[in-house]
Enzyme design. Structure first.
Site, PDB file in Angstrom:
ATOM      1  N   PHE A 162       0.880  -1.168   0.000  1.00 50.46           N
ATOM      2  CA  PHE A 162       0.000   0.000   0.000  1.00 50.46           C
ATOM      3  C   PHE A 162       0.921   1.222   0.000  1.00 50.46           C
ATOM      4  CE2 PHE A 162      -2.641   3.254   1.933  1.00 50.46           C
ATOM      5  CZ  PHE A 162      -3.864   3.044   1.312  1.00 50.46           C
ATOM      6  N   ASP A 219       2.796  -4.983   8.550  1.00 50.29           N
ATOM      7  CA  ASP A 219       1.569  -4.192   8.439  1.00 50.29           C
ATOM      8  C   ASP A 219       0.407  -5.192   8.385  1.00 50.29           C
ATOM      9  OD1 ASP A 219      -0.686  -2.856   7.444  1.00 50.29           O
ATOM     10  OD2 ASP A 219       0.516  -1.423   6.292  1.00 50.29           O
ATOM     11  N   TYR A 268     -10.105   0.290  11.333  1.00 50.19           N
ATOM     12  CA  TYR A 268     -11.385   0.636  10.679  1.00 50.19           C
ATOM     13  C   TYR A 268     -11.817  -0.374   9.630  1.00 50.19           C
ATOM     14  CZ  TYR A 268      -7.753   3.032   7.906  1.00 50.19           C
ATOM     15  OH  TYR A 268      -6.602   3.342   7.226  1.00 50.19           O
ATOM     16  N   LYS A 269     -11.029  -1.425   9.433  1.00 55.03           N
ATOM     17  CA  LYS A 269     -11.432  -2.448   8.451  1.00 55.03           C
ATOM     18  C   LYS A 269     -12.133  -3.594   9.195  1.00 55.03           C
ATOM     19  CE  LYS A 269      -7.323  -1.381   5.650  1.00 55.03           C
ATOM     20  NZ  LYS A 269      -7.879  -0.435   4.675  1.00 55.03           N
TER      21      LYS A 269
HETATM   22  C1  LIG Z   1      -2.034  -2.007   4.093  1.00 49.71           C
HETATM   23  C2  LIG Z   1      -2.309  -0.598   4.492  1.00 49.71           C
HETATM   24  N1  LIG Z   1      -1.361   0.103   5.129  1.00 49.71           N
HETATM   25  C3  LIG Z   1      -1.573   1.375   5.496  1.00 49.71           C
HETATM   26  C4  LIG Z   1      -2.779   2.017   5.238  1.00 49.71           C
HETATM   27  C5  LIG Z   1      -2.951   3.460   5.610  1.00 49.71           C
HETATM   28  O1  LIG Z   1      -3.485   3.617   6.833  1.00 49.71           O
HETATM   29  P1  LIG Z   1      -3.742   5.058   7.488  1.00 49.71           P
HETATM   30  O2  LIG Z   1      -4.567   5.823   6.528  1.00 49.71           O
HETATM   31  O3  LIG Z   1      -4.475   4.710   8.751  1.00 49.71           O
HETATM   32  O4  LIG Z   1      -2.451   5.701   7.757  1.00 49.71           O
HETATM   33  C6  LIG Z   1      -3.807   1.304   4.604  1.00 49.71           C
HETATM   34  C7  LIG Z   1      -5.094   1.953   4.353  1.00 49.71           C
HETATM   35  O5  LIG Z   1      -6.028   1.417   3.814  1.00 49.71           O
HETATM   36  C8  LIG Z   1      -3.557  -0.022   4.214  1.00 49.71           C
HETATM   37  O6  LIG Z   1      -4.485  -0.730   3.572  1.00 49.71           O
END
Ligand SMILES: Cc1ncc(COP(=O)(O)O)c(C=O)c1O
Length: 409
Positions: free
Chosen positions: A141, A210, A235-236
């Site tokens: 991501f 992560d 939040y998921k």
């Molecule tokens: C794998 C992954 N890492 C990081 C994030 C980003 O998270 P945040 O917006 O809480 O910093 C997301 C957001 O969907 C994600 O899917």
């Protein structure tokens, strides 16, 4: 029986045998098939009343007293301990707060600092100076990649993007830390956390995971697999609400060496001592930074109540059954050659989502949503469907596959 009737019948049987089926009643849902819980989980019914109490009574009446009397000050550790069993961690190793992005930064910089410290106590073998490379999941991501780039610049490391499969071959005595995703956000591929963590340790480096797309969907086993540091959002699959705070796991034996790059006053040993010099608090508290976002955090705490009495193993079993059944419905309903699954068929390599590559995926998703099936679209050509076992049923899955077939026919 026609194919539609056969699959609808099978869905009915699977729903009837579903031990988690009644949990759906713990969420605010309507007749829409909601397959976007891998982006924003649905609202648990207990949250609005709890938030109302937090706002009206705790804030409105008790005001500043609530930092102590309502447990506001200790919420980051308390809620971390509530998340801990869901990711296979003993208490005292997780704090909740900030966004995943911010926690990636804290974890990665701290991992590089540990590697550079030369103590060698964390990974167990030969950690020392001269480690000047960070490996990052090339398919990550984007935020993790951006933050890893900045962490590398700050710490004087070079950043090397590699796919998770390439990690074992890329590790060397230069590697300080490796940032990996447990489940790939686009494809839904589950990576080998135990094997990759062991390989990282074998090379004397630190593993940062992560967990955004695995926590609450499948067993993670942080303690069991000796993960060093981990982060994730809530939040998921944890249904904490839009922008609910993320969390940071620091393995217990590494905590004394966790040197946060964001040493805010909340992580001070004596936060109200107001001292000019920084002395870190012991334990997971070191991961805190500033004043916690209490409204979001306490909404999350109420949301986590849906997990009472639910095991992550039962959630995983249902998740695999849901994704298997969805793939079966897609194969039956969607004309041959219209979609290609990017999600591995093997259970050992599958998270809790199915990603289908499809021409004009953005338009297709719009049509699906108009027809009551909510998934999401990821640039440039991916339809993503997330399966949250706490509230998605097999009837939902059959309907989603059928509507997708209709849209693509
Ligand atoms: C794998 C992954 N890492 C990081 C994030 C980003 O998270 P945040 O917006 O809480 O910093 C997301 C957001 O969907 C994600 O899917």
């Amino acid at each position: 029986m026609s194919e539609v009737r056969e699959l609808a019948f099978k869905a009915g049987e699977l729903d009837a045998a579903d031990e988690l089926g009644e949990l759906r009643g713990k969420f605010v849902l309507d007749e829409v098939v909601y397959l976007d819980g891998n982006s924003l989980g649905a609202l648990p019914v207990g949250v609005p009343g709890h938030v109302d109490d937090v706002v009206r009574r705790q804030w409105g009446s008790l005001r500043i007293r609530s930092w102590g009397e309502s447990g506001w000050w200790t919420a980051p550790e308390r809620i971390g301990d509530r998340i801990a069993p869901l990711v296979g961690a003993a208490a005292g190793q997780i704090v909740v707060g900030d966004s995943t992005s911010v926690n990636v930064f804290k974890a990665l910089v701290a991992a590089v600092r540990m590697a550079g410290a030369g103590a060698g106590a964390g990974a167990g073998v030969g950690v020392g100076a001269g480690r000047d490379e960070i490996l990052v999941d090339a398919t990550t991501f984007p935020t993790d990649g951006y933050i890893a780039g900045s962490a590398a610049r700050m710490t004087g490391c070079s950043l090397r993007p590699v796919t998770p499969a390439e990690v074992p071959g890329a590790l060397s005595d230069r590697t300080a830390a490796v940032l990996l995703n447990h489940v790939d956000y686009r494809t839904g591929r589950l990576h080998d956390l135990p094997g990759l963590t062991a390989a990282v340790h074998e090379a004397g480096a630190y593993a940062v995971w992560d967990l955004c797309h695995s926590a609450g969907a499948l067993p993670v086993g942080l303690d069991e697999h000796g993960v060093d540091l981990a982060v994730g959002c809530t939040y998921k699959y944890l249904n904490g609400g839009p922008g609910s705070p993320a969390y940071l796991y620091v393995r217990r034996d590494l905590q004394p060496r966790f040197d946060s790059p964001l040493p805010g006053w909340n992580s001070h040993a004596e936060p109200f001592g107001m001292r000019p010099e920084y002395t870190p608090a012991p334990g997971a508290l070191r991961g805190r930074v500033g004043t916690p976002d209490i409204l979001s955090m306490l909404a999350l705490e109420a949301a986590l109540e849906v997990w009472d009495g639910v095991t992550i193993e039962s959630v995983r079993a249902k998740s695999l059954a849901l994704t298997d059944f969805f793939l079966e419905c897609v194969a039956a309903y969607v004309p041959e050659g219209r979609v290609e699954s990017l999600t591995p068929g093997a259970h050992t390599e599958r998270g809790s989502q199915v990603a289908l590559r499809c021409p004009r995926a953005g338009d297709v998703m719009k049509r699906l949503i108009e027809n009551g099936v909510v998934g999401d679209f990821r640039h440039p050509d991916v339809l993503r469907f997330g399966f949250t076992p706490l509230y998605v049923g097999f009837g939902d899955v059959e309907r989603a596959g059928r509507v997708l077939g209709e849209v693509l026919t």
